[in-house]
Each structure stands twice: as structure tokens, then as C-alpha cells.
Write an enzyme that holds these catalytic residues in place. Structure first.
Site, PDB file in Angstrom:
ATOM      1  N   ASP A  91       0.835  -1.209   0.000  1.00  0.00           N
ATOM      2  CA  ASP A  91       0.000   0.000   0.000  1.00  0.00           C
ATOM      3  C   ASP A  91       0.872   1.263   0.000  1.00  0.00           C
ATOM      4  O   ASP A  91       1.998   1.249   0.494  1.00  0.00           O
ATOM      5  CB  ASP A  91      -0.904  -0.013   1.244  1.00  0.00           C
ATOM      6  N   ASN A 104     -10.407  -3.219  -5.979  1.00  0.00           N
ATOM      7  CA  ASN A 104      -9.712  -2.195  -6.782  1.00  0.00           C
ATOM      8  C   ASN A 104     -10.424  -1.836  -8.086  1.00  0.00           C
ATOM      9  O   ASN A 104     -10.094  -0.827  -8.721  1.00  0.00           O
ATOM     10  CB  ASN A 104      -8.268  -2.637  -7.109  1.00  0.00           C
TER      11      ASN A 104
END
Ligand code: FPP
Length: 232
Positions: free
Chosen positions: A14, A62
Site C-alpha cells: 500500500d 480495486n
């Protein structure tokens, strides 16, 4: 802290977008930098003696990102694996994919299938890319397969065990992760390896993934860094 090298390290990569923003670059340029960093993390994992490295490359959540970013994340593996496949073969690296590849664009699905098939007999580190992966989806997918095994008579209801369920997860015969690392400062699991993480240590780093060096990986797994990735 580990006294010995963990067998299976899983990473939530991330912070790519914020890394880009901090440098007045696009989010996609952050992902590109993340992909470059992934190469170092694979090298460091080999040097550390890690047997399985799982990388969360695209989550089932996503898809809700802007379409140009999603398109970029679908193109990135095509370029990455075309470039890296000869090296993976030379270095005996086995590539696996965990996730539902069916909805991916043809070019992405094809390159993933090719790299998995080409490297399946390699016996070195297993680098498992979680791609279009979500932990809940993984559990549902495995549960359906387990029910089908009972329905078809392949196993009895009593044979619906944790062990059998585990084999039917996208991670299949891979061991559960000893440690899950999340970069980028947030302290949550984001639908990653929900079943497999039952006993895993969790490690959170504030560093954005494109800055997550091999040295930081070594620190996370509680090992002294060695040789070449010291300068990261
Ligand atoms: C999360 O950062 C990261 C991703 C959604 C993608 C991670 C992908 C890579 C590191 C490269 C994958 C490459 C291949 C070849 C498989 P974020 O965008 O959520 O960052 P942010 O939290 O700063 O917005």
C-alpha cells in the site's frame, strides 16, 4: 521477532498512490515505482531464504478505482512478466496467481496463465501474486468447491474438514503466511487472506511501498539484512 526465517511472507503493497502524489506524479507512476520495488523485494526474499512470497497486486475492491488507473494496473503485469519471465526461468522462480482471473482483460489473463505454466516446475522461491483477489471471495469460491465435492460423492460430509477447505482456497497447497506486512501506514487487513491469516503475525510499516527496501523487509521479518540490498 523471528529466530528463523519465516516460510511464507505476504505483503499488502500500500501507498503507491500517495508516493506518487508526494512527488507531484500520477497515481499510476506510483504503481510503476511499486512494481520496480517489487523486484527488489523478490531479490531480498530470495537472499533471506523466504520460501513463499505473496504480493497483493490487485484486490477485488480495486475495480472501483478510476478506469485509467484500473487499465494501468491491468497493463502493468503484461509488461512486467514479459520482461521478467526469462529471468524467473533462469533464477528458478515459480510464479503463482491467487484470485479470480476470469474477469481480467484477455491480454492480462493470457500473460498470467503463460507465466504460471512456464514456471510451474521451477523449484526455487514461490512468488504468489494475489490478483483480483479478495479473502471473502476466496472463502466462497472454496466453499462452493467443497460442497460440490460432497454433492458429487467425492468426499463425505464428515470429510468437510479445515484441511480440505484450505486446499481448495486460491492459495491451494501453499503454507499459511507466518507474517503479513502492510506498508503505507494503515492498520487493517483489507480483505486479504482472511482464512489463511488466522495465525499470522501482523506487521505494519508507515513507509509507502515504493520506498520499502529489502533492508526494511529484513527488519520486518526480524532478520539482519545481508549483502546486496543493504543500500536498497
Ligand atoms: C495499493 O496502493 C496498491 C495497489 C492497488 C496496487 C499494487 C500494485 C503494485 C505494487 C504493482 C503490481 C505489479 C504487477 C506487475 C503485478 P494504493 O494505490 O492504494 O496507494 P494509496 O493508499 O497511497 O492510494
Amino acid at each position: 521477532m523471528y529466530q528463523r526465517t519465516p516460510n511464507h511472507v505476504a505483503i499488502i503493497m500500500d501507498g503507491n498512490g500517495r508516493w506518487g502524489k508526494k512527488r507531484r506524479l500520477s497515481r499510476s507512476e506510483g504503481h510503476y515505482a511499486g512494481a520496480k520495488r517489487m523486484e527488489d523485494v523478490i531479490d531480498a526474499s530470495i537472499e533471506l531464504g523466504i520460501k513463499v512470497l505473496t504480493l497483493y497486486a490487485f484486490s477485488s475492491e480495486n475495480w472501483s478505482r478510476p478506469s485509467d488507473e484500473v487499465n494501468y494496473l491491468m497493463d502493468l503485469p503484461v509488461k512486467f512478466f514479459k520482461k521478467k519471465l526469462p529471468e524467473f526461468m533462469r533464477r528458478n522462480i515459480q510464479i503463482r496467481i491467487s484470485g479470480n482471473t476470469a474477469p481480467l482483460p484477455d491480454k492480462t489473463r493470457e500473460v498470467l496463465a503463460r507465466v504460471v505454466a512456464s514456471t510451474e516446475n521451477n523449484t526455487g522461491i514461490v512468488v504468489n501474486f494475489a490478483f483480483n483477489y479478495g479473502g471473502r471471495g476466496d472463502i466462497i469460491h472454496a466453499a462452493k468447491a467443497l460442497i460440490e465435492e460432497v454433492r458429487s460423492g467425492k468426499i463425505s460430509k464428515d470429510e468437510m474438514t479445515e484441511e480440505r477447505m484450505e486446499q481448495l482456497l486460491y492459495t491451494g497447497d501453499l503454507p499459511s503466511p507466518d507474517i503479513i506486512i502492510r506498508t503505507g501506514g494503515e492498520k487493517r487487513i483489507s480483505n486479504f487472506l482472511l482464512w489463511q491469516s488466522a495465525e499470522s503475525e501482523l506487521y505494519f510499516s508507515d513507509v509507502y511501498f515504493p520506498d520499502f527496501t529489502g533492508e526494511l523487509l529484513a527488519e520486518a521479518v526480524g532478520r539482519q539484512p545481508v549483502n546486496s540490498y543493504l543500500s536498497g
